[in-house]
Structure formats: C-alpha cells, structure tokens
Scaffold this active site. Structure first.
Site, PDB file in Angstrom:
ATOM      1  CB  SER A 155      -0.741   0.020   1.369  1.00  0.00           C
ATOM      2  OG  SER A 155      -1.345   1.194   1.445  1.00  0.00           O
ATOM      3  CE1 TYR A 168      -4.412  -2.163   5.112  1.00  0.00           C
ATOM      4  CE2 TYR A 168      -3.472  -0.194   4.562  1.00  0.00           C
ATOM      5  CZ  TYR A 168      -4.026  -1.358   4.248  1.00  0.00           C
ATOM      6  OH  TYR A 168      -4.215  -1.482   2.950  1.00  0.00           O
TER       7      TYR A 168
END
Length: 278
Positions: A155, A168
């Site tokens: 990401s 995350y």
C-alpha cells in the site's frame, strides 16, 4: 495469445475486490487460477468480509473466461492448512508460475487506543499471511526451475504512514521489507518478487461506514457521496483529484509484473496512487 498464456496463478483474497479482479484478468490473459479466501468475518474488522458465495462467483468468472480454476476457503494465517490446499491445487492444475498475495484487512485506531487483539489480528492477516503465502507457494515455483513472479499487495501506507491506522501502516511497511528481502534471496533462481502499492481502491475494504467516519470525523453519518464530492478530503489527498482508483488500475500493474513485460523487474514497489505520495 494472452500475456500469461499457459501459466498457473494463485490469488489470495480472491472472493471479491482486487483479488477477484486479478483472478478474472489473469484468466482473460490465459492463466489457470487458484482462488483462495477466508470467506468469513473477523472480530476486529469493522466491515463484512467475503462469503463462500462470493468465492464461487469468482470461480465461475474464471471458468466463464475459458480457464481452469481451483477455489478453496482458507485462512492465510493457518500455514499448515494453506500449505496443504496449495499443494493439492498445484497437483491438480499441474504447476505454479504466478502468486498474488492480496489477502488483507483494515481496522482503525491510534496507537495507544488499539487493543492487543486489533494489533495481532491485522498483523497476522496482512503480514504473517503474506509470509505464509510465500512459504506455501514459492517452493512449487522453484521446483519447476523456470522462474516465476510473486506479487505482494502492500500500500502507499507501506511507504508513508497515515494517522488512525497505525497497525495497518506497520503491516504494509513490513510487506515492503519482506518483498525486498525475498527478491534478494530468489533473484538468482529467476523468481521475481514485487509489491503493489495502491492508494485508496474502490473495494469494500475502503468503501464502508468506518472509512467514511475516519475521513469525515466532523460529518454526521458520512457516506460515499461525501468522498465523491468536489474538494473532499478523499480527493484532496491525490494530485489527480480522484477519491480512489479502481481495482482495474491495480490489476493492470499486477499483470505487468506477472507477465514477461516485467521480466527484469524485481524488488520494486509499484505505486498506483494518483500522485498521493507527492
């Protein structure tokens, strides 16, 4: 001839979202597909995950594109079961050339507000699950002796942190580090390892009530329409003023890395971010 004609590809997180799109596009380009997903909700994830019906729809889509498919309900945190499922599927289809490790989840909270369960569950899925997928799949690629392509879904949050999702961020930074380490270890055997680093993607992981509240804390009951509005926070975070990219945009990058078009590309972070990191 398709760009991955005659190849066999494994996709985790295949029941919907990016994973389904990857599976279908790989099939369109000539690959047989092993489609895996957990197909159940997790206690600390604040949105619904995929179902067995979703995974069946993915499998039907692969078959409808004229390719063979093996699908299975499997939790990437369970290395023993994952290894067994992968081995059986590889035996059935006759090999393995491409791995897309995309299973992942997101939840929300500042570091000091996170519970131990929130931290452990997300890290176990997003980072340990990628490690487990590599452990279960790469030996099959190496056994064939003709190289292959392993693609991890990281990401932009693995390249620059975002507030409110510390666990995350940590998981995706870890995926980037694992990508580079494995690329170094497997390069001499012509196995390429790369990471996809998209910004927000139009999938259920991003398009849900919990995400809208994260982006719009001052709006009562925010919705997707708030994110799509001109000048919204979701648009302003990108140089190209879009609130998100589509799964197809990420799949196009994956196909480049999976095919011979990217035959000398390894250890990279492929950014699909509408200029977010700028």
């Amino acid at each position: 001839m398709g760009r991955v004609e005659g190849k066999i590809a494994l996709v985790t997180g295949a029941a919907r979202g990016q994973g389904r799109n990857h599976a279908w596009r790989l099939a369109e380009e000539g690959a047989d597909v092993i489609a895996l997903d957990i197909c159940e909700d997790l206690p600390t994830v604040p949105y619904s995950l995929s179902s067995e019906a979703d995974l069946l729809e993915t499998a039907r889509g692969v078959e409808g594109r004229g390719r063979r498919v093996v699908s299975a309900k499997v939790d990437v945190r369970d290395l023993e079961h994952l290894t067994q499922v992968v081995g059986d599927a590889v035996s059935e289809l006759g090999g393995l050339d491409i791995v897309s490790a995309g299973a992942g989840v997101c939840s929300y909270g500042n570091v000091l507000d996170l519970t131990g369960q929130q931290w452990a569950e997300l890290i176990d899925v997003n980072l340990t699950g990628v490690f487990n997928t590599a452990k279960a799949t790469v030996p099959h690629i190496l056994e064939q002796g003709r190289g292959g392509s392993v693609i991890f879904t990281a990401s932009t949050c693995g390249l620059g942190a975002v507030p409110g999702i510390a666990h995350y961020n940590a998981s995706k930074f870890g995926v980037v580090g694992l990508t580079k380490s494995l690329a170094l270890e497997l390069g001499d055997q012509r196995v390429r390892v790369n990471a996809l680093c998209p910004t927000n993607v139009a999938t259920p992981m991003f398009q849900n009530d919990s995400t809208w509240r994260l982006f719009f804390p001052d709006v009562e009951n925010p919705t997707q329409a708030d994110a799509e509005a001109e000048g919204s926070a979701a648009r302003q975070m990108h140089v190209i003023p879009v609130p998100w990219v589509e799964p197809e945009d990420v799949t196009s990058a994956l196909l480049y890395l999976a095919s011979d078009d990217g035959r000398y590309v390894t250890g990279t972070t492929m950014v699909i971010d509408a200029g977010r990191l700028l």
